[in-house]
Design a protein around this motif. Sequence first.
Motif, PDB file in Angstrom:
ATOM      1  N   HIS A 370      26.365   7.174   0.268  1.00  0.00           N
ATOM      2  CA  HIS A 370      26.113   6.688  -1.097  1.00  0.00           C
ATOM      3  C   HIS A 370      25.684   5.223  -1.178  1.00  0.00           C
ATOM      4  O   HIS A 370      25.208   4.796  -2.232  1.00  0.00           O
ATOM      5  CB  HIS A 370      27.373   6.884  -1.952  1.00  0.00           C
ATOM      6  CG  HIS A 370      27.844   8.305  -1.994  1.00  0.00           C
ATOM      7  ND1 HIS A 370      27.135   9.311  -2.610  1.00  0.00           N
ATOM      8  CD2 HIS A 370      28.959   8.889  -1.462  1.00  0.00           C
ATOM      9  CE1 HIS A 370      27.783  10.451  -2.471  1.00  0.00           C
ATOM     10  NE2 HIS A 370      28.891  10.228  -1.791  1.00  0.00           N
ATOM     11  N   HIS A 371      25.835   4.463  -0.102  1.00  0.00           N
ATOM     12  CA  HIS A 371      25.517   3.037  -0.171  1.00  0.00           C
ATOM     13  C   HIS A 371      24.811   2.588   1.114  1.00  0.00           C
ATOM     14  O   HIS A 371      25.060   3.137   2.194  1.00  0.00           O
ATOM     15  CB  HIS A 371      26.790   2.197  -0.368  1.00  0.00           C
ATOM     16  CG  HIS A 371      27.559   2.549  -1.597  1.00  0.00           C
ATOM     17  ND1 HIS A 371      27.141   2.199  -2.870  1.00  0.00           N
ATOM     18  CD2 HIS A 371      28.714   3.236  -1.763  1.00  0.00           C
ATOM     19  CE1 HIS A 371      28.009   2.648  -3.757  1.00  0.00           C
ATOM     20  NE2 HIS A 371      28.969   3.284  -3.113  1.00  0.00           N
ATOM     21  N   GLN A 372      23.958   1.564   0.963  1.00  0.00           N
ATOM     22  CA  GLN A 372      23.306   0.951   2.112  1.00  0.00           C
ATOM     23  C   GLN A 372      23.273  -0.548   1.895  1.00  0.00           C
ATOM     24  O   GLN A 372      23.026  -1.009   0.771  1.00  0.00           O
ATOM     25  CB  GLN A 372      21.884   1.498   2.295  1.00  0.00           C
ATOM     26  CG  GLN A 372      21.865   2.997   2.581  1.00  0.00           C
ATOM     27  CD  GLN A 372      20.511   3.536   2.968  1.00  0.00           C
ATOM     28  OE1 GLN A 372      19.643   2.805   3.427  1.00  0.00           O
ATOM     29  NE2 GLN A 372      20.319   4.840   2.789  1.00  0.00           N
ATOM     30  N   TRP A 373      23.541  -1.306   2.968  1.00  0.00           N
ATOM     31  CA  TRP A 373      23.534  -2.750   2.813  1.00  0.00           C
ATOM     32  C   TRP A 373      23.086  -3.425   4.105  1.00  0.00           C
ATOM     33  O   TRP A 373      23.223  -2.892   5.202  1.00  0.00           O
ATOM     34  CB  TRP A 373      24.909  -3.275   2.393  1.00  0.00           C
ATOM     35  CG  TRP A 373      26.039  -2.988   3.334  1.00  0.00           C
ATOM     36  CD1 TRP A 373      26.503  -3.798   4.328  1.00  0.00           C
ATOM     37  CD2 TRP A 373      26.871  -1.807   3.355  1.00  0.00           C
ATOM     38  NE1 TRP A 373      27.565  -3.207   4.971  1.00  0.00           N
ATOM     39  CE2 TRP A 373      27.809  -1.996   4.392  1.00  0.00           C
ATOM     40  CE3 TRP A 373      26.921  -0.643   2.592  1.00  0.00           C
ATOM     41  CZ2 TRP A 373      28.781  -1.045   4.702  1.00  0.00           C
ATOM     42  CZ3 TRP A 373      27.870   0.316   2.891  1.00  0.00           C
ATOM     43  CH2 TRP A 373      28.794   0.120   3.932  1.00  0.00           C
ATOM     44  N   LEU A 374      22.527  -4.621   3.915  1.00  0.00           N
ATOM     45  CA  LEU A 374      22.069  -5.480   4.994  1.00  0.00           C
ATOM     46  C   LEU A 374      23.165  -6.475   5.317  1.00  0.00           C
ATOM     47  O   LEU A 374      23.808  -7.000   4.402  1.00  0.00           O
ATOM     48  CB  LEU A 374      20.810  -6.222   4.538  1.00  0.00           C
ATOM     49  CG  LEU A 374      20.043  -7.043   5.561  1.00  0.00           C
ATOM     50  CD1 LEU A 374      19.163  -6.136   6.401  1.00  0.00           C
ATOM     51  CD2 LEU A 374      19.158  -8.069   4.835  1.00  0.00           C
ATOM     52  N   TRP A 375      23.387  -6.725   6.605  1.00  0.00           N
ATOM     53  CA  TRP A 375      24.397  -7.710   6.992  1.00  0.00           C
ATOM     54  C   TRP A 375      23.847  -8.675   8.030  1.00  0.00           C
ATOM     55  O   TRP A 375      22.795  -8.438   8.631  1.00  0.00           O
ATOM     56  CB  TRP A 375      25.670  -7.053   7.505  1.00  0.00           C
ATOM     57  CG  TRP A 375      25.490  -5.866   8.415  1.00  0.00           C
ATOM     58  CD1 TRP A 375      25.507  -4.548   8.054  1.00  0.00           C
ATOM     59  CD2 TRP A 375      25.268  -5.883   9.836  1.00  0.00           C
ATOM     60  NE1 TRP A 375      25.307  -3.744   9.159  1.00  0.00           N
ATOM     61  CE2 TRP A 375      25.161  -4.534  10.260  1.00  0.00           C
ATOM     62  CE3 TRP A 375      25.143  -6.895  10.780  1.00  0.00           C
ATOM     63  CZ2 TRP A 375      24.939  -4.181  11.600  1.00  0.00           C
ATOM     64  CZ3 TRP A 375      24.919  -6.555  12.125  1.00  0.00           C
ATOM     65  CH2 TRP A 375      24.833  -5.212  12.515  1.00  0.00           C
ATOM     66  N   LEU A 376      24.584  -9.768   8.225  1.00  0.00           N
ATOM     67  CA  LEU A 376      24.166 -10.829   9.136  1.00  0.00           C
ATOM     68  C   LEU A 376      25.166 -10.941  10.277  1.00  0.00           C
ATOM     69  O   LEU A 376      26.372 -11.064  10.040  1.00  0.00           O
ATOM     70  CB  LEU A 376      24.074 -12.153   8.374  1.00  0.00           C
ATOM     71  CG  LEU A 376      23.557 -13.372   9.126  1.00  0.00           C
ATOM     72  CD1 LEU A 376      22.094 -13.173   9.540  1.00  0.00           C
ATOM     73  CD2 LEU A 376      23.699 -14.619   8.256  1.00  0.00           C
ATOM     74  N   ASP A 377      24.682 -10.828  11.500  1.00  0.00           N
ATOM     75  CA  ASP A 377      25.444 -11.023  12.741  1.00  0.00           C
ATOM     76  C   ASP A 377      26.415  -9.891  13.057  1.00  0.00           C
ATOM     77  O   ASP A 377      26.478  -9.427  14.192  1.00  0.00           O
ATOM     78  CB  ASP A 377      26.200 -12.356  12.739  1.00  0.00           C
ATOM     79  CG  ASP A 377      25.262 -13.556  12.729  1.00  0.00           C
ATOM     80  OD1 ASP A 377      24.163 -13.458  13.329  1.00  0.00           O
ATOM     81  OD2 ASP A 377      25.610 -14.574  12.112  1.00  0.00           O
ATOM     82  N   HIS A 378      27.206  -9.450  12.061  1.00  0.00           N
ATOM     83  CA  HIS A 378      28.215  -8.414  12.340  1.00  0.00           C
ATOM     84  C   HIS A 378      28.435  -7.583  11.083  1.00  0.00           C
ATOM     85  O   HIS A 378      28.408  -8.125   9.966  1.00  0.00           O
ATOM     86  CB  HIS A 378      29.542  -9.071  12.772  1.00  0.00           C
ATOM     87  CG  HIS A 378      30.533  -8.101  13.317  1.00  0.00           C
ATOM     88  ND1 HIS A 378      31.382  -7.369  12.513  1.00  0.00           N
ATOM     89  CD2 HIS A 378      30.798  -7.710  14.593  1.00  0.00           C
ATOM     90  CE1 HIS A 378      32.139  -6.578  13.268  1.00  0.00           C
ATOM     91  NE2 HIS A 378      31.807  -6.766  14.521  1.00  0.00           N
TER      92      HIS A 378
END
Length: 387
Positions: A370-378
């Motif tokens: 249901h969700h998608q997200w971008l993350w930085l490093d970890h």
Amino acid sequence: MTTHLDTDWTWRARRLADDLETRGDLTDPAWKTAVAAVPRHVLVPEAHQQDSTGTWQQLTTDSGEGLELAYSPTTLITQLAHRGSHRESTSSSTKPDLIVRMLETLDIHDQHRVLAVGTGTGYTTALLAHRLGDRNVYSIDIDPALVETARTRLASLGHHPTLDTRDGADGLSEHAPYDRIIATCSVPRVPWSWAEQLTPGGAVLVNVKPNIHAGNLALLHRHPDRLEGRFTERWAAFMTMRHHPHNQTPPTPRASTEGTEPRTRTTTTPPSPWWDNRVVWLLAQLHGMPTGVTIGMRLDPDTQQPAAATLTAPDGSTAEVSLTASDDSRHELTETGPTHLWDPVEHAHQTWLEHDQPDWPRLGLTATAHHQWLWLDHPDNPSHWSL
């Protein structure tokens, strides 16, 4: 009986394989053998090129010039569609160097079952079939004509993988699970159906691109409750995945901003991140950039050289940023319409600076049902943004 054409293409295919190895695009001997063995000109007998005036010209790949193109690291445009007063490409045979990099990135083993989303000419499918055998290769495309043509040409080469006409977002569930999924089209969000069709620990490689130039290839692995992984170091982009008409959102009529007062100010954010800093351009989509914004250039009327970068939104809003900076590194900005289009770019650029100017390998993606997200490093980093 060996013909002159047979001799001409075989040494060119071997040369292409050697060149890709020398360039570092290809390190696996099995993929080198496949590149040298697959006659790309059979799968792409015709292609389109634009001449110096922008007019599309058709060429065949069974001539000397055509064979040189077929066995070079070049994308071959294979299908055009009329878009009002012009024609634009809707299908192509992807550059061999990019395809082999993708195949190597996926870490495909000899017994793996692979689904290729975007059959196109069948070249990627042919490489997979040569390496894995027909029974382990599956390929889908929304265009029935492309699928049937690829089926016929693959059969002429002795390959009979499973091909089907499907919306790529649906995958091919009746033959799942797959160890690997490779997509030669871009998606704004990763279809969860692909996760459901992967084996535990399986992987998908896809161009995640919420807007033109805003994204990159992402290698995602299947966990029990999610797909997760990082963007690749080298940037690549594909045409947007096409869907059936009933699955598409009708285009929003472009509103007129005639009579609205332009807003003028300066900005220290560089003017064209979609070409010069694609990480910032991707972040801008996650910092409030409206859907459907298009990019362009305004030419100087006297020199006919680019003078300003432009953004245009479906609601008629525009932004124009001068390519020339003042002595204090500021660019003139003019906006019209209800939406401040440059604000998301400025916020994205500031975010990029605050996090030590990350490049692609520091960026990752998590996708759940249901969700998608971008993350930085970890993945657990609090610095993340919803897609």
